[in-house]
Design a protein around this motif. Sequence first.
Motif, PDB file in Angstrom:
ATOM      1  N   GLU A 202       3.216 -14.498  -4.120  1.00 55.16           N
ATOM      2  CA  GLU A 202       3.243 -13.029  -4.125  1.00 55.16           C
ATOM      3  C   GLU A 202       4.674 -12.523  -4.273  1.00 55.16           C
ATOM      4  OE1 GLU A 202       1.997  -9.306  -1.203  1.00 55.16           O
ATOM      5  OE2 GLU A 202       2.768 -11.127  -0.323  1.00 55.16           O
ATOM      6  N   PRO A 203       4.973 -11.781  -5.332  1.00 55.07           N
ATOM      7  CA  PRO A 203       6.308 -11.187  -5.442  1.00 55.07           C
ATOM      8  C   PRO A 203       6.520 -10.132  -4.349  1.00 55.07           C
ATOM      9  CG  PRO A 203       5.157 -11.159  -7.556  1.00 55.07           C
ATOM     10  CD  PRO A 203       4.148 -11.499  -6.510  1.00 55.07           C
ATOM     11  N   ASP A 204       7.778  -9.817  -4.084  1.00 56.42           N
ATOM     12  CA  ASP A 204       8.101  -8.875  -3.014  1.00 56.42           C
ATOM     13  C   ASP A 204       7.697  -7.447  -3.365  1.00 56.42           C
ATOM     14  OD1 ASP A 204       9.130 -10.757  -1.270  1.00 56.42           O
ATOM     15  OD2 ASP A 204      11.116 -10.707  -2.188  1.00 56.42           O
ATOM     16  N   CYS A 205       7.308  -6.703  -2.335  1.00 57.11           N
ATOM     17  CA  CYS A 205       6.859  -5.321  -2.545  1.00 57.11           C
ATOM     18  C   CYS A 205       6.889  -4.572  -1.217  1.00 57.11           C
ATOM     19  CB  CYS A 205       5.427  -5.326  -3.083  1.00 57.11           C
ATOM     20  SG  CYS A 205       4.791  -3.688  -3.486  1.00 57.11           S
ATOM     21  N   THR A 206       7.262  -3.299  -1.270  1.00 57.18           N
ATOM     22  CA  THR A 206       7.202  -2.445  -0.079  1.00 57.18           C
ATOM     23  C   THR A 206       6.637  -1.080  -0.469  1.00 57.18           C
ATOM     24  OG1 THR A 206       9.118  -3.526   0.916  1.00 57.18           O
ATOM     25  CG2 THR A 206       8.555  -1.355   1.765  1.00 57.18           C
ATOM     26  N   LEU A 207       5.773  -0.567   0.395  1.00 57.37           N
ATOM     27  CA  LEU A 207       5.260   0.787   0.233  1.00 57.37           C
ATOM     28  C   LEU A 207       5.755   1.591   1.432  1.00 57.37           C
ATOM     29  CD1 LEU A 207       3.270   2.630  -1.456  1.00 57.37           C
ATOM     30  CD2 LEU A 207       1.549   2.024   0.250  1.00 57.37           C
ATOM     31  N   ALA A 208       6.568   2.623   1.170  1.00 57.50           N
ATOM     32  CA  ALA A 208       7.132   3.431   2.257  1.00 57.50           C
ATOM     33  C   ALA A 208       6.664   4.868   2.103  1.00 57.50           C
ATOM     34  CB  ALA A 208       8.653   3.356   2.231  1.00 57.50           C
ATOM     35  N   GLU A 209       6.194   5.418   3.208  1.00 59.34           N
ATOM     36  CA  GLU A 209       5.599   6.749   3.177  1.00 59.34           C
ATOM     37  C   GLU A 209       6.325   7.621   4.186  1.00 59.34           C
ATOM     38  OE1 GLU A 209       1.461   6.243   3.874  1.00 59.34           O
ATOM     39  OE2 GLU A 209       1.053   8.398   3.901  1.00 59.34           O
ATOM     40  N   PHE A 210       7.036   8.634   3.696  1.00 54.80           N
ATOM     41  CA  PHE A 210       7.748   9.541   4.605  1.00 54.80           C
ATOM     42  C   PHE A 210       7.005  10.861   4.657  1.00 54.80           C
ATOM     43  CE2 PHE A 210      10.978  12.751   5.597  1.00 54.80           C
ATOM     44  CZ  PHE A 210      11.474  12.222   6.779  1.00 54.80           C
ATOM     45  N   ASP A 211       6.737  11.296   5.875  1.00 51.52           N
ATOM     46  CA  ASP A 211       6.057  12.582   6.053  1.00 51.52           C
ATOM     47  C   ASP A 211       7.100  13.621   6.439  1.00 51.52           C
ATOM     48  OD1 ASP A 211       4.630  14.776   6.749  1.00 51.52           O
ATOM     49  OD2 ASP A 211       3.476  13.810   8.348  1.00 51.52           O
ATOM     50  N   PRO A 212       7.469  14.513   5.519  1.00 53.00           N
ATOM     51  CA  PRO A 212       8.559  15.445   5.816  1.00 53.00           C
ATOM     52  C   PRO A 212       8.220  16.400   6.954  1.00 53.00           C
ATOM     53  CG  PRO A 212       7.713  15.795   3.569  1.00 53.00           C
ATOM     54  CD  PRO A 212       6.917  14.702   4.174  1.00 53.00           C
ATOM     55  N   GLU A 213       6.941  16.677   7.169  1.00 52.33           N
ATOM     56  CA  GLU A 213       6.558  17.617   8.235  1.00 52.33           C
ATOM     57  C   GLU A 213       6.855  17.034   9.612  1.00 52.33           C
ATOM     58  OE1 GLU A 213       5.755  20.581   7.386  1.00 52.33           O
ATOM     59  OE2 GLU A 213       5.766  19.991   5.269  1.00 52.33           O
ATOM     60  N   SER A 214       6.418  15.784   9.821  1.00 51.79           N
ATOM     61  CA  SER A 214       6.604  15.174  11.148  1.00 51.79           C
ATOM     62  C   SER A 214       7.913  14.398  11.234  1.00 51.79           C
ATOM     63  CB  SER A 214       5.441  14.231  11.443  1.00 51.79           C
ATOM     64  OG  SER A 214       5.463  13.155  10.519  1.00 51.79           O
ATOM     65  N   PRO A 263      16.615  -6.524   1.972  1.00 56.24           N
ATOM     66  CA  PRO A 263      17.261  -5.276   1.564  1.00 56.24           C
ATOM     67  C   PRO A 263      16.307  -4.286   0.890  1.00 56.24           C
ATOM     68  CG  PRO A 263      18.132  -7.196   0.348  1.00 56.24           C
ATOM     69  CD  PRO A 263      17.331  -7.716   1.488  1.00 56.24           C
ATOM     70  N   PHE A 264      15.359  -4.789   0.089  1.00 56.85           N
ATOM     71  CA  PHE A 264      14.487  -3.841  -0.631  1.00 56.85           C
ATOM     72  C   PHE A 264      13.569  -3.075   0.319  1.00 56.85           C
ATOM     73  CE2 PHE A 264      12.240  -7.858  -0.456  1.00 56.85           C
ATOM     74  CZ  PHE A 264      10.971  -7.483  -0.043  1.00 56.85           C
ATOM     75  N   GLU A 265      13.293  -3.658   1.497  1.00 59.97           N
ATOM     76  CA  GLU A 265      12.425  -2.964   2.455  1.00 59.97           C
ATOM     77  C   GLU A 265      13.129  -1.723   2.993  1.00 59.97           C
ATOM     78  OE1 GLU A 265      11.787  -6.616   4.876  1.00 59.97           O
ATOM     79  OE2 GLU A 265       9.678  -6.472   4.289  1.00 59.97           O
ATOM     80  N   ILE A 266      14.437  -1.872   3.237  1.00 64.09           N
ATOM     81  CA  ILE A 266      15.218  -0.728   3.722  1.00 64.09           C
ATOM     82  C   ILE A 266      15.392   0.276   2.591  1.00 64.09           C
ATOM     83  CG2 ILE A 266      17.368  -0.050   4.854  1.00 64.09           C
ATOM     84  CD1 ILE A 266      17.676  -3.112   5.553  1.00 64.09           C
ATOM     85  N   THR A 267      15.628  -0.240   1.385  1.00 63.06           N
ATOM     86  CA  THR A 267      15.819   0.637   0.231  1.00 63.06           C
ATOM     87  C   THR A 267      14.574   1.487  -0.018  1.00 63.06           C
ATOM     88  OG1 THR A 267      17.366  -0.906  -0.754  1.00 63.06           O
ATOM     89  CG2 THR A 267      16.323   0.658  -2.246  1.00 63.06           C
TER      90      THR A 267
END
Lengths: 786, 153
Positions: A202-214, A263-267
């Motif tokens: 499995e190649p590397d991958c990150t899904l990051a979800e920022f909720d600007p309201e909370s 590093p890509f997880e933080i990015t």
Amino acid sequence: MNEIASCASHGEGIPAPTHAAGRRQPLIDGIEKVTGRARYTTDLPATQALTGAILSSPHAHAEIVSIDVSRARALPGVRAVITGEDCDVPFGILPIARNEYPLARGKVLYWGEAVAAVAAEDEQTARAALDLIEVEYRTLPVYISAAEARAPGAVLLHANKPGNVEREVNNTFGDVDAGIAAADLVREESFHYAEVAHAQIEPDCTLAEFDPESGRLTVQSVSQVPYYVHLTISECLKMDPADVRVIKPFIGGGFGHRTETLPFEITAALLARAARGTVKLQLSRAETFTIHRARPETDIRLKIGMKKSGEITAVDAEVVQRGGASAGYGIITILYAGALLHTLYRMPAVRYRGFRVYTNTPPCGPMRGHGGVDMRHAFESLMDMMAETFGLDAFAVRRANLFVAPYQSVNELKVSTCELAACLDWVEQASGWRSRKGKLPRGRGLGVACSHFISGAAKPVHWTGEPHATVNLRLDFDGSITLLTGAADIGQGSSTLLAQIAAEVLGLELARFRVIAGDSALTPKDNGSYSSRVSLMVGNAALAAAEDLKRQLVAAAAKRLEVGVEDIECLGEAYRVIGTDRMVSYRDVVKSALEVTGPLTTRGTYTVPLDMQGGKYRGAGVGPSPAYSYAASVVEVSVDEDTGQIKVEKLWVAQDCGVAINPLAVEGQVQGSVWMGMGQALCEETEFVNGRPLRGNLLDYRVPTIVESPPIEVKIVASYEPNGPLGAKEASESSLGSIPPALAAAVAEAIGVRLPGLPLSPDRVLAALHARRREERLKSALAGAR
Amino acid sequence: MKRLVSLWLNGRHREDAVSDNLLLLDYVRETAGLTGTKCGCDGGECGACTVLIDGEPRLACLTLAAACEGKRVETIEGQAAGGKLSPLQQSFHENLGTQCGYCTPGMIMASEALLRRNPRPSEADIREALSGNLCRCTGYVKIIESVKAACES
């Protein structure tokens, strides 16, 4: 073994408790995997997600003079562009060695290091935006080998590390000089090992979800260590960790690649916050290779003193590891190379010098068999060579050095159980060693070697004073039990094993259990899946949580049946008054138990006993473990002298892993482990030219295919580890290190030449054969001249 | 350029407007939403994306969706017909032919193509048929056992 196991006879109509442990148990998430329903990070539904992309360095060592992102930012469809300016917090798994940034600041230290990143509405726009980022570099000298980086006058990669040496280790235990003096033979050899990679599919991958309201952030990523990801992202983004949630989806293998925050997880998290939305950052295979974190290129100089009996009197070793551009686990790796010398055989005296060196290559890290694998090849190989001098068989020299557990090594490591002698006996017999060794046709050979590994580090990477592991069991009105753990199942089957342990204690079928693993909003913190810690440490926590739940159920049954708790026995689906037919069903016991309290959650923890946490010397934290697992392997090869091609005919492996809670999974782990060792021995290596990786794909980085993979026969030897849950200890890493030396010994028999390192690629084998023939010709010419 | 492509995906007829350069892998995963087919490399290295096109094993990462006009495409999601696991799926599960599971859909599809062609393959046949599918977990031992066991069931 436990009280359920001893509960043998039951009356008619009385259910027998289930034995979930010791059973060949298919994975509890196996159906999802074979139907394609399992969702890995890249499969998560994210229709609204922006596409993340990384601009990487085209130089292996350079100062960043300037970065201009204005044109990229102005491109329609681009939602965020970030650079090293956007994160000034260095990270790294070890609190004492943090010198990496998610995006380079001031300098780039390896080819492919991330310099900037964008989030855009689609991939095309993201790629176009990368092209619009202008970076001016001033190149610096590139150091690929450790020797180049250590040369006088070399530019320092990290200003605080003179000579580019991240860590120098100098440890002596016992009287080495006296041991060398007492030896009948002293021999010194040098070995060179190519760098290898995990190459999980499995190649590397990150899904990051920022909720600007909370202001909250949810990260789903390919991690073996969701807790460290949680911690590092909070630190690097200067967020309250309470506002971060980390979820581990299905993981497509790890082998150590994902044992620290990458590093890509933080990015991805930085991009999501900058874009105030959701970002999917999918790395290519080439980028995944550049993230690396695997086994370093290593040079070993090894000296052994040996008596005629084969007994080793002293060891003197020097190891240089090319660590790559940042610290990561480097200090741990260089310490393991020394510490793991002590606990396989009886070692009266060991001097160890280690150098972990910074170079302009991708950062190395902890690959399966962390730190011990290359040293094990050197050690077993030299032991074989010396045994030959004394006319000792390869089994005899190993047997001459076995210790009897319990054993304390000179560097204060405590081994509670070791069945290496039984492992050797089995592989000797199964491979037909005695009747076949030395009698095989030309071009064919047999070799044997041993190896071992820890069951988790007794001292965790982050010392917080908390238990090493915590598991919750949740029981609700429906009678189902949910096991909550932060331990990451990465394919090794840890969720199945933990459920088996709990089911065994409670005498229930596995079908009553669900496992939720690795969601910080639901599951208790866990240090993660590395150093083979899960079976023993998290397993013990699961055992304790299940025992607590059983106590509460027994109490409820006692109340309902109006007897004392000591009069109740748990049969799983029923609770009975001992010696009578009076009983109450599991469902009714659950009802009674929940009557007063409501839904129940129990907690089990595990802490390594203080006296097993090691000595007080510098570096003593690396090596101690509550248990060590052992393996012996025999490898049979045939070698084509015209092509240098090695064919592995068969592998025999005997594994001491304590009690196998899931023998099916143990076999699978051992087969995968020895096969990975075979890949390193035969063909795997990275390669760099001016810092540029030449093998950043799965064709040039050759892992064995099914065609060249041999039959592997695995024997789980009888063993019981008192420190482990239900007698279990590690099974996934200990066997790997035995294969490269056993394979090299087999090749040595087949072609009459021993190669000084790995891999034994066809070009190297051919070169060794040519050298041998030249030598033979020279000898016969000299003989003729006389 | 986009064109209308008509094909059968796991036995169901579909018609989609697809770009000429859309890979079958992206069509299956993104257009049709079937994420069981995996991407493990940068193109043609690992076999994780193996699907069947008119019964033949093909790499979805090296196939254009537009080239599948009128064809029968099968993915891992189509294997458990009527809610029952296929013999291979059942066997990979029971025999631990899958560990991390990432290569598994491709392995099962390549094995399925083999068994349709040759219901009683030798071990050498199995090795040849799966030679383009990489697995990093199992050492392939239990994959071979899984395929053999599926033949017997």
